[in-house]
Scaffold this active site. Structure first.
Site, PDB file in Angstrom:
ATOM      1  N   ILE A 433       0.819  -1.215   0.000  1.00  0.00           N
ATOM      2  CA  ILE A 433       0.000   0.000   0.000  1.00  0.00           C
ATOM      3  C   ILE A 433       0.850   1.262   0.000  1.00  0.00           C
ATOM      4  O   ILE A 433       0.342   2.362  -0.227  1.00  0.00           O
ATOM      5  CB  ILE A 433      -0.981  -0.036   1.185  1.00  0.00           C
ATOM      6  CG1 ILE A 433      -1.809  -1.328   1.144  1.00  0.00           C
ATOM      7  CG2 ILE A 433      -1.915   1.148   1.185  1.00  0.00           C
ATOM      8  CD1 ILE A 433      -2.579  -1.570  -0.148  1.00  0.00           C
ATOM      9  N   SER A 435       3.740   2.461   2.463  1.00  0.00           N
ATOM     10  CA  SER A 435       4.805   2.664   3.433  1.00  0.00           C
ATOM     11  C   SER A 435       5.428   1.332   3.830  1.00  0.00           C
ATOM     12  O   SER A 435       4.758   0.294   3.858  1.00  0.00           O
ATOM     13  CB  SER A 435       4.275   3.386   4.669  1.00  0.00           C
ATOM     14  OG  SER A 435       3.221   2.667   5.256  1.00  0.00           O
ATOM     15  N   TRP A 563      -8.544  15.528   7.175  1.00  0.00           N
ATOM     16  CA  TRP A 563      -7.603  15.432   8.291  1.00  0.00           C
ATOM     17  C   TRP A 563      -6.919  16.756   8.606  1.00  0.00           C
ATOM     18  O   TRP A 563      -5.900  16.790   9.280  1.00  0.00           O
ATOM     19  CB  TRP A 563      -6.585  14.307   8.037  1.00  0.00           C
ATOM     20  CG  TRP A 563      -7.202  12.952   8.258  1.00  0.00           C
ATOM     21  CD1 TRP A 563      -8.417  12.686   8.818  1.00  0.00           C
ATOM     22  CD2 TRP A 563      -6.648  11.669   7.919  1.00  0.00           C
ATOM     23  NE1 TRP A 563      -8.654  11.330   8.846  1.00  0.00           N
ATOM     24  CE2 TRP A 563      -7.583  10.683   8.302  1.00  0.00           C
ATOM     25  CE3 TRP A 563      -5.455  11.259   7.327  1.00  0.00           C
ATOM     26  CZ2 TRP A 563      -7.369   9.316   8.119  1.00  0.00           C
ATOM     27  CZ3 TRP A 563      -5.231   9.897   7.138  1.00  0.00           C
ATOM     28  CH2 TRP A 563      -6.176   8.945   7.535  1.00  0.00           C
ATOM     29  N   HIS A 696      -2.552  -4.321  11.398  1.00  0.00           N
ATOM     30  CA  HIS A 696      -2.709  -3.820  12.765  1.00  0.00           C
ATOM     31  C   HIS A 696      -2.131  -4.803  13.769  1.00  0.00           C
ATOM     32  O   HIS A 696      -2.115  -4.529  14.965  1.00  0.00           O
ATOM     33  CB  HIS A 696      -4.185  -3.581  13.082  1.00  0.00           C
ATOM     34  CG  HIS A 696      -4.819  -2.607  12.139  1.00  0.00           C
ATOM     35  ND1 HIS A 696      -4.548  -1.267  12.176  1.00  0.00           N
ATOM     36  CD2 HIS A 696      -5.676  -2.778  11.105  1.00  0.00           C
ATOM     37  CE1 HIS A 696      -5.225  -0.662  11.216  1.00  0.00           C
ATOM     38  NE2 HIS A 696      -5.907  -1.553  10.551  1.00  0.00           N
ATOM     39  N   CYS A 728      -3.206  -2.294   4.501  1.00  0.00           N
ATOM     40  CA  CYS A 728      -2.818  -0.876   4.550  1.00  0.00           C
ATOM     41  C   CYS A 728      -1.297  -0.793   4.543  1.00  0.00           C
ATOM     42  O   CYS A 728      -0.614  -1.807   4.349  1.00  0.00           O
ATOM     43  CB  CYS A 728      -3.421  -0.226   5.806  1.00  0.00           C
ATOM     44  SG  CYS A 728      -3.233   1.570   5.850  1.00  0.00           S
TER      45      CYS A 728
HETATM   46  N1  GLN Z   1       0.163   5.007   1.458  1.00  0.00           N
HETATM   47  C1  GLN Z   1      -0.118   5.093   2.858  1.00  0.00           C
HETATM   48  C2  GLN Z   1       0.728   4.082   3.604  1.00  0.00           C
HETATM   49  O1  GLN Z   1       1.026   3.063   3.026  1.00  0.00           O
HETATM   50  C3  GLN Z   1      -1.564   4.807   3.130  1.00  0.00           C
HETATM   51  C4  GLN Z   1      -1.908   4.956   4.592  1.00  0.00           C
HETATM   52  C5  GLN Z   1      -3.369   4.857   4.893  1.00  0.00           C
HETATM   53  O2  GLN Z   1      -4.154   4.481   4.074  1.00  0.00           O
HETATM   54  N2  GLN Z   1      -3.775   5.176   6.080  1.00  0.00           N
HETATM   55  O3  GLN Z   1       1.085   4.274   4.744  1.00  0.00           O
HETATM   56 ZN    ZN Z   2      -4.790   2.390   4.541  1.00  0.00          ZN
END
Ligand code: GLN
Ligand code: ZN
Length: 758
Positions: A433, A435, A563, A696, A728
């Site tokens: 995703i 990071s 945000w 998580h 994520c």
């Molecule tokens: N590109 C972001 C990451 O990978 C996405 C974070 C998110 O969706 N909260 O950290």
């Molecule tokens: Zn995410």
């Protein structure tokens, strides 16, 4: 006329609560030290609110006020009830869970967290099942009332009302509405105990009253307050975050002694309320915006309030619109911002000063505070006309935007063919995703650079090292679409806000997000534009290291908006479109630099949904419109991704489809692909990557788990349109589990491909 406050930030001027909690959790400080910090923070908060007629008590919490309510009511989940340690340790365990080995025999899962209405504050979801019973323990609250009385303020306990408490909970095998009758006797006992302590007013928070309620819930509200309204304490029923709307009649019919309404977001309802207010009821108007950081227009407000004050006399109360939990503590500390910007803003302490000014002006006449009122008028006038806010170029460009700006040339099926040829990806392409683990080393590097301790060159070299390591690892395990890892970002919104015109950053403007976690939202004060490319150099470097495609990685306009603290002098929709244009510039620059896949994260799109359903359509229209402006200026050969890390799509799937991203990656691992039913039903026409790695948790998903989940997904969505990825970003994870998990992910893809061609 009286003044009061609904709640004060708990974190302290210097995030003392965060530091005290985390050092206690690390075992470095004692429970007594933690308790002392709590007492000190409360005392300090009360001291700062002395000018008010009534001061909130019970708004402080070591973790979360909803969790506190569960504890006060004796509704403690079985998994934490019988565990070792002090009650405070069990309390934290309910929230945070616990791994085996930390004094406990078994692993205990954390409490579920959800956003508090439409804020970015997360509460611990109350749990109900057929065995749920309640047993009041009011001692902690009673102790705090005594503390407050000793410190010379008049306490007004803040209590989460019984109906909202039920409303917010999750129930298994029981209709939670049936629990009200068990709950009410405990609340009645509580009110009696408070009366014994000479408490005059209690604030009962029922923010559910600003949402769409069916008749069952309305009936519960009625039952609750028919019962509690007759106890020995006066009740102020507090609603906030919106207007009462069709719940107004109900609110006015209740036997409570006062009603608090949000007179910022629900400004329109005020005249009606005033004219229909029953004789026995006082009206608290939340006139100071508890959700934003701008100064109040005191003069205009006084003009509106004067006739209401004449009419209601001492039945009029004034307050912030909601608890000040959602704004930073004190502007005085912000020495880094220039005086012009500072003169436009008010944080929690400054908002209480505004409240005090209003009260003085109304009770004793405006001349007493003439100088302050004039200063306020000047600041507002300056803000309105400041050249820093208005950028004619941005406005002219926005006026030129038409539908074609958000429109790809050809529909998805045609684009997909071009992508297939250009990208040559296998079946079930794998990606992440964005990071990768944000190690101590990375954070130290960024901090040193920020403090000026290392040169730009040294910083660039350091980040490039990280990018190289990350790319090499992805190559090694054979992922298909790579990412650069986001080592240069400490936050997905702040990183962009810092580089865009129209944004400012406070140094201490922290707001609690959950538990000890705080966020420092950017302050969007003016027309937004992008002076120069923001990510092109990093992505370009990453791409230079690999033959495989590296995704350009951006945050979408809706998430940046949701945000941030945004301006209140134009619509959110317009602000969002301005951000969209700035992001569009970056998208097009990435494309020009040869980046073939670009992702726009919209993690916060869903949470921007208005509390009232009839407002959803308008929101989704402009939000999706802004996304499309940002994303869809690209050529058909560029593959556009979006990412949303949540798993409730049922009610917004049409809007998601309208975004027309080529690929969407979503959170799915914990729901075992059930979430895909939403995408199935409306036959989401483009590609999807349902998350198969719960980021998580430190657990490593097995190859079998990933394969099984993807097979489940393939039952609903043709495999030609499926991607394999985590839920994520991986920034909160450590390298060992990240490596193991992504290796399994790549191995699962191989297995699935083999099975598909066999
Ligand atoms: N590109 C972001 C990451 O990978 C996405 C974070 C998110 O969706 N909260 O950290
Ligand atoms: Zn995410």
């Amino acid at each position: 006329m009286k003044t009061h406050n609904l709640g004060f930030p708990r974190i302290g001027d210097n995030r003392e609560l965060k530091h005290a909690l985390e050092s206690y959790w690390r075992g470095e400080t004692s429970q007594n030290q933690l308790l002392e910090t709590g007492a000190r923070l409360r005392k300090n908060n009360w001291a700062g609110q002395k000018a008010l007629d009534y001061v909130p008590v019970g708004d402080f919490s070591f973790y979360d006020h909803v969790l506190d309510t569960s504890w006060m009511l004796g509704n403690i989940p079985a998994r934490a009830r019988e565990t070792c340690g002090s009650p405070l340790d069990r309390y934290f365990r309910t929230a945070r869970g616990q791994s085996a080995g930390d004094g406990e025999a078994n692993q205990i899962c954390a409490g579920e967290m959800t956003k508090w209405f439409d804020t970015n504050y997360h509460y611990i979801v109350p749990e109900f099942d057929p065995s749920s019973g309640f047993c009041l323990d009011a001692q902690p609250l009673l102790d705090q009332i005594q503390e407050a009385q000793k410190s010379g303020v008049t306490p007004k306990p803040v209590i989460l009302g019984p109906v909202t408490y039920l409303f917010l909970g999750k129930a298994e095998n029981i209709d939670k509405k049936t629990l009200l009758k068990k709950l009410l006797p405990e609340y009645a006992r509580l009110l009696n105990l408070l009366a014994d302590r000479d408490v005059e007013w209690v604030q009962m928070d029922e923010p559910l009253m600003v949402t769409d309620l069916d008749n069952d819930w309305k009936l519960l509200v009625e039952q609750a307050y028919q019962t509690l309204g007759n106890e020995a304490v006066k009740i102020m029923l507090a609603t906030y975050f919106g207007s009462l709307g069709d719940n107004l009649d109900l609110a006015l019919s209740l036997p409570v002694q006062a009603l608090h309404v949000d007179a910022v977001r629900g400004k329109d309802q005020v005249p009606d309320l005033v004219s229909r207010l029953p004789e026995h009821m006082a009206l608290s108007l939340g006139v100071i915006d508890g959700r934003n950081i701008w100064k109040t227009d005191l003069n205009a407000l006084l003009d509106q309030l004067a006739p209401i004050h004449d009419q209601l006399g001492d039945r009029l109360w004034l307050a912030p619109s909601c608890a000040l939990l959602h704004v930073p503590v004190d502007l005085e500390k912000e020495t880094g911002l220039d005086t012009e910007l500072l003169s436009w803003m008010a944080f929690a302490r400054q908002k209480l000063v505004e409240l005090d000014l209003l009260a003085t002006a109304l009770n004793q006449g405006r001349t007493l505070v003439a100088a302050a009122l004039e200063e306020n008028a000047k600041a507002l006038e300056n803000r309105k006309n400041s050249a820093r806010i208005h950028n004619p170029e941005v406005q002219a460009r926005l006026a030129r935007v038409d539908d074609s700006w958000g429109q790809r040339n050809q529909p998805y099926p045609e684009r997909a063919k071009i992508h297939k040829e250009r990208l040559n990806l296998p079946l079930y392409p794998t990606t992440t995703i964005g990071s990768f683990p944000q190690t101590k080393e990375i954070r130290a590097l960024r901090l040193k650079f920020k403090k000026g301790e290392i040169s730009q060159d040294a910083y660039t070299a350091g980040i490039r090292d990280q990018i190289r390591t990350t790319i090499e690892f992805q190559e090694e395990i054979g992922l298909d679409v790579l990412v650069h890892g986001e080592a240069e970002r400490n936050d997905m919104v702040e990183y962009f806000g810092e580089q865009l015109d129209g944004f400012a950053f406070s140094r201490y403007g922290w707001v609690q997000s959950y538990g000890s976690r705080c966020v420092k939202p950017p302050i969007l004060f003016g027309d937004v534009s992008r002076p120069r490319p923001m990510t092109v150099a990093w992505i370009g470097y990453a791409q230079s290291l690999s033959e495989k495609p590296v995704k350009g990685m951006l945050t979408g306009p809706v998430t940046i908006l949701n945000w941030s603290f945004v301006r209140d002098d134009q619509s959110r929709a317009d602000t969002c479109r301005q951000i969209a244009l700035a992001i569009r510039d970056e998208v097009l620059d990435l494309e020009k630099a040869g980046v073939s896949i670009i992702q726009l994260d919209e993690a916060a799109l869903r949470e921007g949904l208005p509390l009232r359903k009839h407002q959803w359509k308008a929101y989704l229209n402009w939000a999706v419109g802004a996304f499309r402006i940002a994303a869809n200026g690209v050529k058909d050969a560029t593959q556009l991704h979006t990412h949303m890390c949540y798993s409730e799509f049922n009610d917004i799937i049409d809007a998601i489809t309208r975004m027309d991203a080529d690929v969407i990656t979503i959170e799915a691992s914990r729901s075992n692909m059930e979430i895909l039913n939403a995408f199935d039903k409306t036959a989401y026409p483009n590609e999807i990557g349902p998350g198969v790695y719960d980021i998580h948790s430190p657990n490593v998903p097995s190859v079998e788990f990933i394969v099984a989940n993807m097979q489940e997904a393939a039952k609903r969505i043709p495999k030609e349109r499926l991607w394999i990825n985590p839920d994520c970003g991986l920034k909160t994870r450590a390298w060992p589990e990240t490596k193991a998990s992504l290796k399994n992910l790549a191995a699962a893809a191989k297995e699935l491909r083999a099975a598909a061609t066999a």
